[in-house]
Design a protein around this motif. Sequence first.
Motif, PDB file in Angstrom:
ATOM      1  N   GLN A 151       0.831  -1.198   0.000  1.00 36.69           N
ATOM      2  CA  GLN A 151       0.000   0.000   0.000  1.00 36.69           C
ATOM      3  C   GLN A 151       0.875   1.262   0.000  1.00 36.69           C
ATOM      4  N   THR A 152       0.370   2.290  -0.660  1.00 38.31           N
ATOM      5  CA  THR A 152       1.067   3.574  -0.646  1.00 38.31           C
ATOM      6  C   THR A 152       0.314   4.544   0.252  1.00 38.31           C
ATOM      7  N   TYR A 153       1.030   5.559   0.710  1.00 37.32           N
ATOM      8  CA  TYR A 153       0.441   6.562   1.588  1.00 37.32           C
ATOM      9  C   TYR A 153       1.186   7.883   1.429  1.00 37.32           C
ATOM     10  N   VAL A 154       0.480   8.963   1.761  1.00 39.29           N
ATOM     11  CA  VAL A 154       1.044  10.311   1.783  1.00 39.29           C
ATOM     12  C   VAL A 154       0.613  10.910   3.108  1.00 39.29           C
ATOM     13  N   LEU A 155       1.591  11.351   3.886  1.00 46.92           N
ATOM     14  CA  LEU A 155       1.315  11.715   5.267  1.00 46.92           C
ATOM     15  C   LEU A 155       2.113  12.951   5.683  1.00 46.92           C
ATOM     16  N   PRO A 156       1.450  14.010   6.148  1.00 48.59           N
ATOM     17  CA  PRO A 156       2.199  15.137   6.689  1.00 48.59           C
ATOM     18  C   PRO A 156       2.885  14.702   7.985  1.00 48.59           C
ATOM     19  N   ALA A 157       4.090  15.195   8.213  1.00 47.01           N
ATOM     20  CA  ALA A 157       4.837  14.816   9.415  1.00 47.01           C
ATOM     21  C   ALA A 157       5.821  15.913   9.782  1.00 47.01           C
ATOM     22  N   GLY A 158       6.444  15.737  10.936  1.00 45.87           N
ATOM     23  CA  GLY A 158       7.443  16.687  11.382  1.00 45.87           C
ATOM     24  C   GLY A 158       8.353  16.055  12.411  1.00 45.87           C
ATOM     25  N   ALA A 159       9.437  16.747  12.707  1.00 43.60           N
ATOM     26  CA  ALA A 159      10.394  16.252  13.687  1.00 43.60           C
ATOM     27  C   ALA A 159      11.036  17.419  14.415  1.00 43.60           C
ATOM     28  N   PHE A 160      11.435  17.161  15.641  1.00 48.17           N
ATOM     29  CA  PHE A 160      12.138  18.129  16.466  1.00 48.17           C
ATOM     30  C   PHE A 160      13.490  17.542  16.839  1.00 48.17           C
ATOM     31  N   PHE A 161      14.493  18.398  16.918  1.00 48.20           N
ATOM     32  CA  PHE A 161      15.868  17.952  17.133  1.00 48.20           C
ATOM     33  C   PHE A 161      16.559  18.761  18.218  1.00 48.20           C
ATOM     34  N   ASP A 162      17.437  18.092  18.955  1.00 51.62           N
ATOM     35  CA  ASP A 162      18.485  18.737  19.743  1.00 51.62           C
ATOM     36  C   ASP A 162      19.780  18.394  19.029  1.00 51.62           C
ATOM     37  N   LEU A 163      20.709  19.354  18.990  1.00 52.42           N
ATOM     38  CA  LEU A 163      22.011  19.119  18.365  1.00 52.42           C
ATOM     39  C   LEU A 163      23.114  19.464  19.357  1.00 52.42           C
ATOM     40  N   ARG A 164      24.178  18.682  19.274  1.00 55.54           N
ATOM     41  CA  ARG A 164      25.331  18.891  20.149  1.00 55.54           C
ATOM     42  C   ARG A 164      26.585  18.491  19.382  1.00 55.54           C
ATOM     43  N   GLY A 165      27.575  19.376  19.368  1.00 54.98           N
ATOM     44  CA  GLY A 165      28.831  19.057  18.701  1.00 54.98           C
ATOM     45  C   GLY A 165      28.687  18.778  17.216  1.00 54.98           C
ATOM     46  N   GLY A 166      27.702  19.426  16.575  1.00 60.92           N
ATOM     47  CA  GLY A 166      27.503  19.241  15.143  1.00 60.92           C
ATOM     48  C   GLY A 166      26.777  17.960  14.763  1.00 60.92           C
ATOM     49  N   ARG A 167      26.167  17.305  15.765  1.00 63.23           N
ATOM     50  CA  ARG A 167      25.403  16.074  15.500  1.00 63.23           C
ATOM     51  C   ARG A 167      24.057  16.134  16.208  1.00 63.23           C
ATOM     52  N   ILE A 168      23.155  15.294  15.751  1.00 70.14           N
ATOM     53  CA  ILE A 168      21.814  15.213  16.335  1.00 70.14           C
ATOM     54  C   ILE A 168      21.893  14.365  17.599  1.00 70.14           C
ATOM     55  N   SER A 169      21.436  14.947  18.730  1.00 69.88           N
ATOM     56  CA  SER A 169      21.439  14.204  19.992  1.00 69.88           C
ATOM     57  C   SER A 169      20.035  13.754  20.404  1.00 69.88           C
ATOM     58  N   ARG A 170      19.013  14.342  19.787  1.00 65.79           N
ATOM     59  CA  ARG A 170      17.629  13.904  20.007  1.00 65.79           C
ATOM     60  C   ARG A 170      16.848  14.171  18.746  1.00 65.79           C
ATOM     61  N   VAL A 171      16.018  13.200  18.372  1.00 64.03           N
ATOM     62  CA  VAL A 171      15.046  13.408  17.306  1.00 64.03           C
ATOM     63  C   VAL A 171      13.700  12.874  17.802  1.00 64.03           C
ATOM     64  N   THR A 172      12.676  13.705  17.669  1.00 67.07           N
ATOM     65  CA  THR A 172      11.311  13.353  18.052  1.00 67.07           C
ATOM     66  C   THR A 172      10.457  13.507  16.803  1.00 67.07           C
ATOM     67  N   THR A 173       9.817  12.429  16.376  1.00 64.35           N
ATOM     68  CA  THR A 173       9.052  12.435  15.130  1.00 64.35           C
ATOM     69  C   THR A 173       7.552  12.382  15.428  1.00 64.35           C
ATOM     70  N   PHE A 174       6.772  13.165  14.690  1.00 64.74           N
ATOM     71  CA  PHE A 174       5.318  13.194  14.850  1.00 64.74           C
ATOM     72  C   PHE A 174       4.628  13.032  13.504  1.00 64.74           C
ATOM     73  N   TYR A 175       3.565  12.244  13.506  1.00 66.20           N
ATOM     74  CA  TYR A 175       2.682  12.070  12.358  1.00 66.20           C
ATOM     75  C   TYR A 175       1.362  11.563  12.896  1.00 66.20           C
ATOM     76  N   ASN A 176       0.343  11.542  12.065  1.00 64.36           N
ATOM     77  CA  ASN A 176      -0.978  11.099  12.486  1.00 64.36           C
ATOM     78  C   ASN A 176      -1.116   9.605  12.189  1.00 64.36           C
ATOM     79  N   LEU A 177      -0.917   8.773  13.208  1.00 58.14           N
ATOM     80  CA  LEU A 177      -0.977   7.319  13.029  1.00 58.14           C
ATOM     81  C   LEU A 177      -2.357   6.870  12.539  1.00 58.14           C
ATOM     82  N   SER A 178      -3.407   7.484  13.028  1.00 59.77           N
ATOM     83  CA  SER A 178      -4.755   7.114  12.575  1.00 59.77           C
ATOM     84  C   SER A 178      -4.928   7.361  11.090  1.00 59.77           C
TER      85      SER A 178
END
Length: 132
Positions: free
Chosen positions: A97-124
């Motif tokens: 199956q194919t799908y198209v879904l709006p989504a987003g992510a939030f990040f913390d960065l430290r030392g030029g790298r990603i230290s946290r990524v939080t992803t959100f989308y509508n699972l329903s």
Amino acid sequence: MTHEVIERYYAAFNAGDAAAMLDCVTDDIEHRVNEGDVRHGRAKFAEFCAHMGVSYRETLRDMVIFSNGDGSRAAAEFTVHGEYLRTDPGLPEAHGQTYVLPAGAFFDLRGGRISRVTTFYNLSDWIRQVSA
């Protein structure tokens, strides 16, 4: 530099290059997904990437990246264009199956790298699309 790290991370995602994604994150990465447990550390993040690579084929489009003044935090908004390849436990059966879904992510960065990524989308919404 923050925008470049996020752009490199998502370019690797779109290319299906988990190793390049791992190059963008810290050893103690905190990975928070929309539904499920928090994953701590590079090894758990690598397991997640490997699982995603066999269960889904996704491309992120319409990417917009935001960051704060000192580059320690960022956010990205995008549209996921995907194909559900292999059944994920507890989710509907996969049969391409194919799908198209709006989504987003939030990040913390430290030392030029990603230290946290939080992803959100509508699972329903995703379940509705792959169940149709």
